[in-house]
Scaffold this motif. Structure first.
Motif, PDB file in Angstrom:
ATOM      1  N   GLU A 282      18.291  18.411  14.450  1.00  0.00           N
ATOM      2  CA  GLU A 282      19.598  18.380  15.109  1.00  0.00           C
ATOM      3  C   GLU A 282      19.994  16.955  15.476  1.00  0.00           C
ATOM      4  O   GLU A 282      21.172  16.586  15.373  1.00  0.00           O
ATOM      5  CB  GLU A 282      19.580  19.270  16.349  1.00  0.00           C
ATOM      6  CG  GLU A 282      19.601  20.754  16.042  1.00  0.00           C
ATOM      7  CD  GLU A 282      19.551  21.612  17.291  1.00  0.00           C
ATOM      8  OE1 GLU A 282      19.151  21.082  18.356  1.00  0.00           O
ATOM      9  OE2 GLU A 282      19.917  22.797  17.218  1.00  0.00           O
ATOM     10  N   ASP A 283      19.024  16.151  15.905  1.00  0.00           N
ATOM     11  CA  ASP A 283      19.313  14.746  16.210  1.00  0.00           C
ATOM     12  C   ASP A 283      19.732  13.995  14.949  1.00  0.00           C
ATOM     13  O   ASP A 283      20.676  13.186  14.981  1.00  0.00           O
ATOM     14  CB  ASP A 283      18.084  14.067  16.824  1.00  0.00           C
ATOM     15  CG  ASP A 283      17.793  14.564  18.230  1.00  0.00           C
ATOM     16  OD1 ASP A 283      18.699  15.163  18.836  1.00  0.00           O
ATOM     17  OD2 ASP A 283      16.660  14.365  18.715  1.00  0.00           O
ATOM     18  N   GLU A 284      19.036  14.259  13.838  1.00  0.00           N
ATOM     19  CA  GLU A 284      19.406  13.595  12.585  1.00  0.00           C
ATOM     20  C   GLU A 284      20.786  14.056  12.107  1.00  0.00           C
ATOM     21  O   GLU A 284      21.602  13.249  11.628  1.00  0.00           O
ATOM     22  CB  GLU A 284      18.371  13.868  11.499  1.00  0.00           C
ATOM     23  CG  GLU A 284      18.680  13.152  10.192  1.00  0.00           C
ATOM     24  CD  GLU A 284      17.632  13.387   9.111  1.00  0.00           C
ATOM     25  OE1 GLU A 284      17.904  12.997   7.951  1.00  0.00           O
ATOM     26  OE2 GLU A 284      16.572  13.970   9.431  1.00  0.00           O
TER      27      GLU A 284
ATOM     28  N   TRP B  92      24.213  11.833  11.289  1.00  0.00           N
ATOM     29  CA  TRP B  92      25.023  11.908  10.081  1.00  0.00           C
ATOM     30  C   TRP B  92      26.477  12.241  10.413  1.00  0.00           C
ATOM     31  O   TRP B  92      27.409  11.728   9.780  1.00  0.00           O
ATOM     32  CB  TRP B  92      24.445  12.955   9.122  1.00  0.00           C
ATOM     33  CG  TRP B  92      23.215  12.526   8.396  1.00  0.00           C
ATOM     34  CD1 TRP B  92      21.987  13.112   8.440  1.00  0.00           C
ATOM     35  CD2 TRP B  92      23.087  11.408   7.505  1.00  0.00           C
ATOM     36  NE1 TRP B  92      21.094  12.436   7.648  1.00  0.00           N
ATOM     37  CE2 TRP B  92      21.739  11.388   7.058  1.00  0.00           C
ATOM     38  CE3 TRP B  92      23.955  10.427   7.057  1.00  0.00           C
ATOM     39  CZ2 TRP B  92      21.252  10.434   6.175  1.00  0.00           C
ATOM     40  CZ3 TRP B  92      23.480   9.459   6.173  1.00  0.00           C
ATOM     41  CH2 TRP B  92      22.156   9.454   5.743  1.00  0.00           C
ATOM     42  N   ASP B  93      26.696  13.106  11.404  1.00  0.00           N
ATOM     43  CA  ASP B  93      28.063  13.439  11.811  1.00  0.00           C
ATOM     44  C   ASP B  93      28.804  12.215  12.332  1.00  0.00           C
ATOM     45  O   ASP B  93      29.988  12.007  12.033  1.00  0.00           O
ATOM     46  CB  ASP B  93      28.040  14.529  12.892  1.00  0.00           C
ATOM     47  CG  ASP B  93      27.678  15.891  12.323  1.00  0.00           C
ATOM     48  OD1 ASP B  93      27.701  16.044  11.085  1.00  0.00           O
ATOM     49  OD2 ASP B  93      27.374  16.803  13.115  1.00  0.00           O
ATOM     50  N   LEU B  94      28.112  11.412  13.117  1.00  0.00           N
ATOM     51  CA  LEU B  94      28.738  10.191  13.651  1.00  0.00           C
ATOM     52  C   LEU B  94      29.109   9.231  12.517  1.00  0.00           C
ATOM     53  O   LEU B  94      30.173   8.595  12.551  1.00  0.00           O
ATOM     54  CB  LEU B  94      27.795   9.507  14.642  1.00  0.00           C
ATOM     55  CG  LEU B  94      27.513  10.268  15.944  1.00  0.00           C
ATOM     56  CD1 LEU B  94      26.555   9.468  16.822  1.00  0.00           C
ATOM     57  CD2 LEU B  94      28.808  10.553  16.701  1.00  0.00           C
TER      58      LEU B  94
ATOM     59  N   SER C 255      33.062   7.934  11.062  1.00  0.00           N
ATOM     60  CA  SER C 255      33.493   6.533  11.005  1.00  0.00           C
ATOM     61  C   SER C 255      33.739   6.027   9.585  1.00  0.00           C
ATOM     62  O   SER C 255      34.455   5.054   9.380  1.00  0.00           O
ATOM     63  CB  SER C 255      32.452   5.636  11.678  1.00  0.00           C
ATOM     64  OG  SER C 255      31.195   5.758  11.032  1.00  0.00           O
ATOM     65  N   ARG C 256      33.133   6.702   8.581  1.00  0.00           N
ATOM     66  CA  ARG C 256      33.321   6.273   7.190  1.00  0.00           C
ATOM     67  C   ARG C 256      32.999   7.425   6.247  1.00  0.00           C
ATOM     68  O   ARG C 256      32.455   8.449   6.664  1.00  0.00           O
ATOM     69  CB  ARG C 256      32.403   5.094   6.870  1.00  0.00           C
ATOM     70  CG  ARG C 256      30.917   5.402   6.985  1.00  0.00           C
ATOM     71  CD  ARG C 256      30.079   4.235   6.526  1.00  0.00           C
ATOM     72  NE  ARG C 256      28.650   4.478   6.722  1.00  0.00           N
ATOM     73  CZ  ARG C 256      27.876   5.155   5.868  1.00  0.00           C
ATOM     74  NH1 ARG C 256      28.423   5.691   4.768  1.00  0.00           N
ATOM     75  NH2 ARG C 256      26.589   5.329   6.114  1.00  0.00           N
TER      76      ARG C 256
ATOM     77  N   ARG D 132      21.698  14.531   1.720  1.00  0.00           N
ATOM     78  CA  ARG D 132      20.729  14.571   2.809  1.00  0.00           C
ATOM     79  C   ARG D 132      21.281  15.340   4.002  1.00  0.00           C
ATOM     80  O   ARG D 132      20.559  16.120   4.645  1.00  0.00           O
ATOM     81  CB  ARG D 132      20.363  13.152   3.242  1.00  0.00           C
ATOM     82  CG  ARG D 132      19.421  13.068   4.443  1.00  0.00           C
ATOM     83  CD  ARG D 132      18.147  13.828   4.201  1.00  0.00           C
ATOM     84  NE  ARG D 132      17.307  13.867   5.396  1.00  0.00           N
ATOM     85  CZ  ARG D 132      16.246  14.658   5.539  1.00  0.00           C
ATOM     86  NH1 ARG D 132      15.889  15.490   4.554  1.00  0.00           N
ATOM     87  NH2 ARG D 132      15.533  14.637   6.651  1.00  0.00           N
ATOM     88  N   ARG D 133      22.567  15.171   4.302  1.00  0.00           N
ATOM     89  CA  ARG D 133      23.169  15.891   5.415  1.00  0.00           C
ATOM     90  C   ARG D 133      23.136  17.392   5.165  1.00  0.00           C
ATOM     91  O   ARG D 133      22.865  18.183   6.075  1.00  0.00           O
ATOM     92  CB  ARG D 133      24.605  15.425   5.636  1.00  0.00           C
ATOM     93  CG  ARG D 133      25.290  16.092   6.835  1.00  0.00           C
ATOM     94  CD  ARG D 133      26.728  15.650   7.004  1.00  0.00           C
ATOM     95  NE  ARG D 133      27.342  16.312   8.140  1.00  0.00           N
ATOM     96  CZ  ARG D 133      27.832  17.555   8.098  1.00  0.00           C
ATOM     97  NH1 ARG D 133      27.786  18.251   6.959  1.00  0.00           N
ATOM     98  NH2 ARG D 133      28.364  18.097   9.187  1.00  0.00           N
TER      99      ARG D 133
END
Length: 332
Positions: free
Chosen positions: A202-204, A208-210, A214-215, A224-225
């Motif tokens: 969940e942290d990873e 990836w969401d952040l 942003s890009r 990977r996500r």
């Protein structure tokens, strides 16, 4: 953060209803983990009163209040009643208690004890963890293991690698013992800690969401996500399956795949089935090793008929183990 409330309930129904309604509103406004306790001046069941006036309306209101605020009522250990207002010791009630949010029970193994009453009408009630050493936890076959793609292979390998000679029942017993040891290792090294793995994934996923906010993610990053998201869902299903097994409930019976709900039901079942102490020759035994020995001694004297055994087996659901080896019917 937590909400702790100490209260005294009126002895008349109208006053109690005002208190229950006020606490219910506070529960909605402050939804964090609650722990409330005090003199309720009411019982939940007739078994909590001895030679006292019966008040069905008050009991119904009190039980409705507990259902509304969704708090757990822990069983009373050490004694049955908390109030006595009779010189002869004939009138008893359980008026004092703590009510806990399930969040407390997710982190602590709390028990509720009634203490020495002394000369007061009421006895003190305390919430504390059970620090007695009951020994190593027994093996339990977890249904969620079957969700792992390597589980069947691990079972078959462990079973085939254990070569035993002797009569059939003896071979099965030795093979199950070997399988139990291998599954403990497999659970630790392969299946892993579901909570820790889910938190890590969940942290990873959050990272990836952040980045995606942003890009634009590159193709390997998107891949990977997706892998991490799939892992989170898989671990969530495993966790729900584990709590569902512990609660002994079925999805179809309630239509709610909420792990918090099943944790609450599991905790309630465990407290209901808790063998905290036993009476041996009129004396109360609470030491874990003596409690275990008393249970063994008792069942050594019990003889079951074959038809009784078959009835018990046929009434078992898939989550129940037929013996102390921990392998339930779902595993077989």
């Amino acid at each position: 953060m937590a909400v702790q409330v100490v209260f005294y309930a009126y002895g008349i129904l109208s006053g109690q209803r005002i208190l229950w309604e006020s606490l219910s509103k506070l529960r909605v406004a402050f939804s964090r983990s609650w722990c409330i306790g005090g003199d309720c001046n009411e019982i939940r069941f007739m078994s909590e009163r001895k030679w006292c006036i019966r008040r069905d309306r008050g009991m119904k209101d009190f039980n409705g209040f507990i259902d509304t605020i969704e708090l757990m009522d822990l069983p009373m250990l050490g004694r049955s009643f908390t109030w006595c207002n009779d010189v002869e010791g004939e009138r008893w009630s359980r008026l004092n208690r703590f009510l806990l949010d399930v969040g407390w029970l997710e982190k602590f193994s709390f028990k509720q004890w009634g203490l020495n009453r002394s000369i007061s009408d009421h006895c003190p009630v305390i919430i504390m963890t059970d620090e007695r050493d009951w020994g190593p936890k027994p093996f339990r076959c977890i249904n969620a293991w079957s969700l792992h793609p390597n589980f069947v292979v691990a079972v078959k390998t462990a079973w085939d690698n254990c070569q035993v000679s002797g009569w059939a029942s003896y071979r099965i017993m030795k093979k199950l013992g070997h399988l139990r040891g291998q599954l403990r290792i497999w659970n630790s090294e392969v299946f892993g800690n579901v909570d820790e793995n889910r938190k890590k994934d969940e942290d990873e996923l959050h990272e990836w969401d952040l980045k995606a906010e942003s890009r634009d993610l590159q193709e390997f990053e998107k891949s990977r996500r997706r892998e991490v998201l799939s892992s989170v869902w898989d671990l969530k299903r495993k966790k729900e399956n584990m709590w569902q097994q512990k609660s002994r409930l079925l999805w179809a019976e309630n239509g709610d795949k909420n792990s918090r709900f099943f944790h609450m039901m599991s905790s309630r079942r465990q407290r209901k089935n808790l063998l905290n102490s036993v009476a041996v020759n009129g004396s109360l035994v609470v030491q874990p090793n003596l409690v275990k020995q008393a249970v063994v001694d008792f069942f050594r004297e019990v003889v079951f008929r074959e038809e009784e055994i078959w009835v018990a087996v046929k009434e078992c659901d898939e989550n129940k183990a037929l013996g102390p080896d921990g392998f339930n019917l779902a595993c077989f």
